[in-house]
Design an enzyme around this catalytic site. Structure first.
Site, PDB file in Angstrom:
ATOM      1  N   SER A 194      36.984  43.110  43.271  1.00 16.53           N
ATOM      2  CA  SER A 194      35.789  43.797  42.753  1.00 16.53           C
ATOM      3  C   SER A 194      35.428  45.000  43.624  1.00 16.53           C
ATOM      4  CB  SER A 194      34.590  42.841  42.741  1.00 16.53           C
ATOM      5  OG  SER A 194      34.834  41.769  41.874  1.00 16.53           O
TER       6      SER A 194
ATOM      7  N   GLY B  95      39.501  43.678  33.056  1.00 16.78           N
ATOM      8  CA  GLY B  95      38.186  43.751  32.430  1.00 16.78           C
ATOM      9  C   GLY B  95      37.245  44.626  33.247  1.00 16.78           C
TER      10      GLY B  95
ATOM     11  N   ARG C 286      39.136  40.821  24.674  1.00 17.27           N
ATOM     12  CA  ARG C 286      37.896  40.536  25.421  1.00 17.27           C
ATOM     13  C   ARG C 286      36.714  41.311  24.833  1.00 17.27           C
ATOM     14  NH1 ARG C 286      39.337  40.271  31.653  1.00 17.27           N
ATOM     15  NH2 ARG C 286      37.204  39.476  31.734  1.00 17.27           N
TER      16      ARG C 286
ATOM     17  N   SER D  61      26.197  39.359  34.010  1.00 17.87           N
ATOM     18  CA  SER D  61      27.529  39.958  34.143  1.00 17.87           C
ATOM     19  C   SER D  61      27.455  41.206  35.004  1.00 17.87           C
ATOM     20  CB  SER D  61      28.064  40.324  32.752  1.00 17.87           C
ATOM     21  OG  SER D  61      29.086  41.304  32.868  1.00 17.87           O
TER      22      SER D  61
ATOM     23  N   GLN E  39      29.785  43.249  35.321  1.00 19.88           N
ATOM     24  CA  GLN E  39      30.469  44.346  34.620  1.00 19.88           C
ATOM     25  C   GLN E  39      29.509  45.058  33.677  1.00 19.88           C
ATOM     26  OE1 GLN E  39      34.038  42.621  32.974  1.00 19.88           O
ATOM     27  NE2 GLN E  39      34.894  42.206  35.007  1.00 19.88           N
TER      28      GLN E  39
ATOM     29  N   ASP F  54      34.543  32.820  38.753  1.00 19.85           N
ATOM     30  CA  ASP F  54      36.010  32.932  38.772  1.00 19.85           C
ATOM     31  C   ASP F  54      36.676  31.776  39.517  1.00 19.85           C
ATOM     32  OD1 ASP F  54      35.686  35.287  37.370  1.00 19.85           O
ATOM     33  OD2 ASP F  54      35.816  36.558  39.156  1.00 19.85           O
TER      34      ASP F  54
ATOM     35  N   LYS G 165      37.245  35.157  29.491  1.00 18.55           N
ATOM     36  CA  LYS G 165      37.949  35.773  30.630  1.00 18.55           C
ATOM     37  C   LYS G 165      39.380  36.087  30.176  1.00 18.55           C
ATOM     38  CE  LYS G 165      34.370  35.453  33.350  1.00 18.55           C
ATOM     39  NZ  LYS G 165      33.651  36.652  33.768  1.00 18.55           N
TER      40      LYS G 165
ATOM     41  N   ARG H 131      39.197  29.916  29.665  1.00 17.88           N
ATOM     42  CA  ARG H 131      39.448  29.072  30.847  1.00 17.88           C
ATOM     43  C   ARG H 131      38.905  27.656  30.678  1.00 17.88           C
ATOM     44  NH1 ARG H 131      38.445  33.856  35.445  1.00 17.88           N
ATOM     45  NH2 ARG H 131      40.468  34.875  35.078  1.00 17.88           N
TER      46      ARG H 131
HETATM   47  O1  SPQ Z   1      38.366  42.239  35.835  1.00 16.74           O
HETATM   48  P1  SPQ Z   1      38.410  40.932  35.109  1.00 16.74           P
HETATM   49  O2  SPQ Z   1      39.690  40.820  34.348  1.00 16.74           O
HETATM   50  O3  SPQ Z   1      37.212  40.681  34.247  1.00 16.74           O
HETATM   51  O4  SPQ Z   1      38.444  39.804  36.256  1.00 16.74           O
HETATM   52  C1  SPQ Z   1      37.739  38.575  36.503  1.00 16.74           C
HETATM   53  C2  SPQ Z   1      38.737  37.683  37.339  1.00 16.74           C
HETATM   54  O5  SPQ Z   1      38.890  36.472  37.126  1.00 16.74           O
HETATM   55  O6  SPQ Z   1      39.312  38.258  38.266  1.00 16.74           O
HETATM   56  C3  SPQ Z   1      37.269  37.836  35.255  1.00 16.74           C
HETATM   57  F1  SPQ Z   1      38.153  37.502  34.444  1.00 16.74           F
HETATM   58  O7  SPQ Z   1      36.632  38.783  37.393  1.00 16.74           O
HETATM   59  C4  SPQ Z   1      35.421  39.460  37.031  1.00 16.74           C
HETATM   60  C5  SPQ Z   1      34.255  38.480  37.111  1.00 16.74           C
HETATM   61  O8  SPQ Z   1      34.447  37.358  36.303  1.00 16.74           O
HETATM   62  C6  SPQ Z   1      35.216  40.596  37.989  1.00 16.74           C
HETATM   63  C7  SPQ Z   1      33.830  41.127  38.000  1.00 16.74           C
HETATM   64  C8  SPQ Z   1      33.547  42.426  38.650  1.00 16.74           C
HETATM   65  O9  SPQ Z   1      34.337  42.888  39.497  1.00 16.74           O
HETATM   66  O10 SPQ Z   1      32.478  43.008  38.349  1.00 16.74           O
HETATM   67  C9  SPQ Z   1      32.768  40.425  37.467  1.00 16.74           C
HETATM   68  C10 SPQ Z   1      32.928  39.135  36.757  1.00 16.74           C
HETATM   69  O11 SPQ Z   1      32.905  39.371  35.348  1.00 16.74           O
HETATM   70  P2  SPQ Z   1      31.527  39.482  34.520  1.00 16.74           P
HETATM   71  O12 SPQ Z   1      31.982  39.525  33.091  1.00 16.74           O
HETATM   72  O13 SPQ Z   1      30.775  38.226  34.847  1.00 16.74           O
HETATM   73  O14 SPQ Z   1      30.837  40.676  34.922  1.00 16.74           O
END
Ligand code: SPQ
Length: 424
Positions: free
Chosen positions: A20, A91, A119, A164, A166, A311, A338, A342
């Site tokens: 991240s 993602g 996704r 989230s 993200q 995660d 994800k 999962r």
């Molecule tokens: O990047 P990606 O594919 O979404 O990766 C994951 C992981 O398991 O490595 C989720 F599948 O991590 C995300 C995490 O679940 C990374 C992240 C971030 O760097 O901001 C935030 C989390 O997702 P979200 O949807 O809760 O914001």
């Protein structure tokens, strides 16, 4: 790849950089004036997708393996990409970059692998559209590929339905280009690396309880960033240390940001023996973790804790399978969207290994204590699934075969090498 049970796990491991934080360093460095130097950058496929995307938008990025140098061009320095931006499996890249692209003076198209194209993107399309952004799902299914046409943006106060990072980050990044303040309130606090790092680059960003507020048009300045080890990658060695009889593992330089440390709280509540050494609270906090084999017991995992370990839940399932009594996981419906679903994948293959596990709408119920046996597992090209079953194989009877084991390249390319080195 085929895995055998181990007799012993001992030694020291240094975990690669946080995924991240590595993504964000490249993104914010690209939007800053001057050069950003990043050490301990995660050389995993996802973070390389981020580098590739910014290079396509005219940012010069040197990757010497030892360090990354990002020659930023300022908040308005990105150029229209020369071709479609490929997000690979990431993602984080897809959602965060969408926030940045919404405020540019050009059009761009993003796509990714089969998993990324499934996704959900409505969660970012909705707030970015509320800000005046033009972002459409080309196939009309609210997933990538996405077409983003840069537009003038307005500041909003967005109340997110999901916790989230993200979504929060996409809106805050778009807020850098808006005509007024942008606020995001989330139901539970998600990881806060964007808030910490954007402030360090010079953004006017404040946080009060579960609301982050950013002011537009900051002058971001290049920084030196040392990326801590990824606690999500450390989680596999935490589980191995707790589960393998007689094990003792020292995991060096792990990020222990309180929005990410749920695995430590849960492992300790389950009876895990984990000692924090060399704690350092300068910037993103870090520590070495000394983990010793422990008798674990089942617990309830729910509520505000969930985003801090989302995660890590697949490998926590493996810990729960080996614990005495029942573990109940609730409020974790996000697991379904994800890299794979999962909940389904963990229930299917842990059951096949002999575990008593039932999937629910928003989690799972695991009655621990049954012996596990090896079987054939499919990672569904999900790095966290591959690594979780590699840990289950250490204490299962017989051989475990993992199809799609090279998914670990997404976040921990040397995972099997490190695992073998510690195994006896
Ligand atoms: O990047 P990606 O594919 O979404 O990766 C994951 C992981 O398991 O490595 C989720 F599948 O991590 C995300 C995490 O679940 C990374 C992240 C971030 O760097 O901001 C935030 C989390 O997702 P979200 O949807 O809760 O914001």
């Amino acid at each position: 790849m085929i895995f055998q049970p181990v007799k012993q796990m001992k030694g020291e491991v240094t975990i690669p950089g946080d995924k991240s934080i590595s993504h964000r360093a490249v993104m914010f460095g690209s939007l800053a004036d001057g050069t950003t130097e990043v050490t301990n950058f995660l050389q995993g496929a996802d973070c390389l997708s981020t580098i590739d995307a910014f290079r396509k938008m005219g940012i010069e990025i040197e990757n010497t393996q030892e360090k990354i140098l990002i020659h930023g061009r300022g908040l308005h320095g990105l150029k229209a990409p020369s071709s479609i931006l490929d997000m690979g499996n990431s993602g984080t890249t897809t959602r965060l970059i969408s926030g940045i692209l919404a405020g540019q003076a050009f059009e761009s198209t993003l796509t990714g692998d089969a998993s990324i194209q499934k996704r959900p993107m409505r969660r970012i399309m909705e707030p970015l559209s509320m800000m005046g952004g033009s972002i459409i799902s080309i196939n009309g299914n609210d997933c990538a590929p996405l077409r983003i046409t840069g537009a003038p943006l307005h500041g909003i106060h967005y109340h997110s339905r999901v916790a989230s990072a993200q979504v929060k980050s996409a809106v805050l990044l778009a807020g850098l280009y808006a005509d007024g303040e942008t606020l995001v309130t989330e139901p539970s606090l998600s990881r806060n690396h964007t808030e910490i790092m954007l402030r360090c680059f010079g953004a006017d960003l404040t946080v009060e309880n579960k609301t982050a507020k950013v002011c537009p048009e900051p002058r971001l300045q290049g920084q030196k960033i040392v990326v801590p080890g990824d606690i999500s990658s450390a989680a596999y060695f935490i589980a191995a240390g707790l589960l393998v009889p007689g094990a003792e593992i020292l995991i060096k330089n792990v990020g222990i940001n309180p929005t990410r440390d749920g695995i430590l709280k849960v492992a300790r509540e389950m009876g895990g023996n984990i000692t924090l050494l060399n704690e350092n609270y300068d910037g993103e906090p870090t520590a070495d973790l000394l983990v010793k084999h422990s008798r674990l017991h089942g617990i309830v995992i729910e509520g505000d804790l969930i985003p801090t370990l989302i995660d890590e839940l697949p490998v926590i399932n493996v810990m729960a399978a080996c614990a005495e009594g029942t573990t109940v996981i609730r409020n974790a419906a996000e697991l379904k969207v994800k890299e794979s679903n999962r909940i389904d994948v963990m229930v299917r293959y842990l059951s096949a290994m002999g575990c008593d596990i039932t999937g629910t709408d928003d989690g799972m119920i695991i009655v621990g204590g049954r012996p596990l046996h090896g079987t054939e597992v499919d990672s569904h090209l999900d790095h966290r699934i591959a690594m979780s079953f590699a840990i289950a194989s250490l204490i299962a009877k017989g051989e475990t075969k993992i199809k799609g084991s090279d998914a670990v390249n997404i976040s921990y390319p040397d995972f099997y090498k490190d695992l073998r080195r510690l195994s006896r």
